[in-house]
Design an enzyme around this catalytic site. Sequence first.
Site, short mmCIF file in Angstrom:
data_model
loop_
_atom_site.label_atom_id
_atom_site.label_comp_id
_atom_site.label_asym_id
_atom_site.label_seq_id
_atom_site.Cartn_x
_atom_site.Cartn_y
_atom_site.Cartn_z
N GLY A 12 -29.91 -87.12 -22.72
CA GLY A 12 -29.56 -88.29 -22.10
C GLY A 12 -30.11 -89.54 -22.80
N ASN A 14 -29.31 -91.63 -24.87
CA ASN A 14 -28.22 -92.83 -25.10
C ASN A 14 -28.30 -93.40 -23.79
OD1 ASN A 14 -27.00 -93.24 -27.71
ND2 ASN A 14 -27.05 -91.01 -27.78
N ARG A 62 -9.39 -76.89 -17.08
CA ARG A 62 -10.04 -78.23 -17.49
C ARG A 62 -9.61 -79.18 -16.53
NH1 ARG A 62 -12.56 -78.93 -22.01
NH2 ARG A 62 -12.08 -77.03 -23.48
N ARG A 88 -17.72 -82.36 -23.18
CA ARG A 88 -16.32 -81.58 -22.66
C ARG A 88 -15.26 -82.59 -23.16
NH1 ARG A 88 -16.75 -77.04 -20.90
NH2 ARG A 88 -14.79 -77.36 -19.81
N ASN A 104 -17.00 -93.95 -25.69
CA ASN A 104 -17.75 -92.86 -25.89
C ASN A 104 -18.48 -92.95 -27.18
OD1 ASN A 104 -18.16 -89.94 -26.38
ND2 ASN A 104 -16.72 -89.77 -28.00
N HIS A 106 -19.84 -91.25 -30.66
CA HIS A 106 -19.46 -89.96 -31.58
C HIS A 106 -20.51 -90.38 -32.63
CE1 HIS A 106 -17.48 -86.58 -33.23
NE2 HIS A 106 -17.47 -87.40 -34.15
N ASP A 142 -11.68 -88.12 -30.30
CA ASP A 142 -12.49 -89.09 -31.10
C ASP A 142 -11.53 -90.07 -32.03
OD1 ASP A 142 -14.82 -87.64 -30.40
OD2 ASP A 142 -14.80 -86.11 -31.85
N THR A 169 -31.35 -93.28 -33.80
CA THR A 169 -31.81 -94.60 -33.33
C THR A 169 -30.93 -95.92 -33.70
OG1 THR A 169 -32.47 -95.01 -36.07
CG2 THR A 169 -34.21 -93.88 -34.70
C1 GRF Z 1 -25.62 -88.04 -29.61
O1 GRF Z 1 -25.97 -87.79 -30.84
C2 GRF Z 1 -24.20 -88.42 -29.46
O2 GRF Z 1 -23.70 -89.18 -30.58
C3 GRF Z 1 -23.48 -87.14 -29.35
O3 GRF Z 1 -24.43 -86.33 -28.54
C4 GRF Z 1 -25.68 -86.91 -28.73
C5 GRF Z 1 -26.37 -87.19 -27.30
O4 GRF Z 1 -27.67 -87.28 -27.23
N1 GRF Z 1 -22.36 -87.20 -28.68
P1 GRF Z 1 -28.34 -87.66 -25.79
O5 GRF Z 1 -27.83 -86.69 -24.83
O6 GRF Z 1 -27.54 -89.15 -25.55
O7 GRF Z 1 -29.56 -87.79 -26.32
#
Ligand code: GRF
Length: 208
Positions: A12, A14, A62, A88, A104, A106, A142, A169
């Site tokens: 988590g 992000n 699903r 998922r 999202n 990616h 994606d 980062t």
């Molecule tokens: C990130 O690298 C994101 O791009 C990918 O999964 C990772 C999640 O990292 N989809 P976090 O859980 O946000 O630390």
Amino acid sequence: MKNIVILISGRGSNMQAIVNANIPNARIAAVLSNNEQAAGLAWAAERGIATESINHKAFDSRLAFDRAMMDKIDAYQPDLVVLAGFMRILTPEFCTHYEGRLINIHPSILPSFTGLHTHERALEAGCRVAGCTIHFVTAELDCGPIISQGIVPILDGDSADDIAARVLTVEHQLFPQAVEDFVAGRLQIHGNRVLNEAFSAEGQSLLA
Ligand code: GRF
């Protein structure tokens, strides 16, 4: 105030970057996960954010899981649903339900390297750059309209983990910015393109 619901599956970081950004006119209404052990859930709960988890393994399809998630998400009346490391694959029904308000992150420069193991695949392909993409989600994995992209170099001797750390980062800068742009009403979807007034200024760089 716009309600934001964030979906995570693990660490988590992000999600933390988005919460810590204190985005104007945004309220993090809830952090939800398919994994009750997700470290990010505890982090959010400690900060007084509503958290919930639904174990996808408890569902026989699903679609059944996605419908249960939709019920939970919709209880928070979200203006925006953010997939922040939510691991998922979502059904077309879920994607259509949140069309235009589901984003999202990616870890590749889309449309290269959709799916998993993006950094390993970039290394194998001999790429000299790697990066990440923030995009609106459509039913095709994606592939939705791109909001922003960040690029980092791939250095000689890099492992996939080195690249992941460097890309992360940039993720932490771009994702809160994308949420802020959405909340401020700066993003307009035109077909497969997203127009953002920030990107129409002369000299706007792709490099974060
Ligand atoms: C990130 O690298 C994101 O791009 C990918 O999964 C990772 C999640 O990292 N989809 P976090 O859980 O946000 O630390």
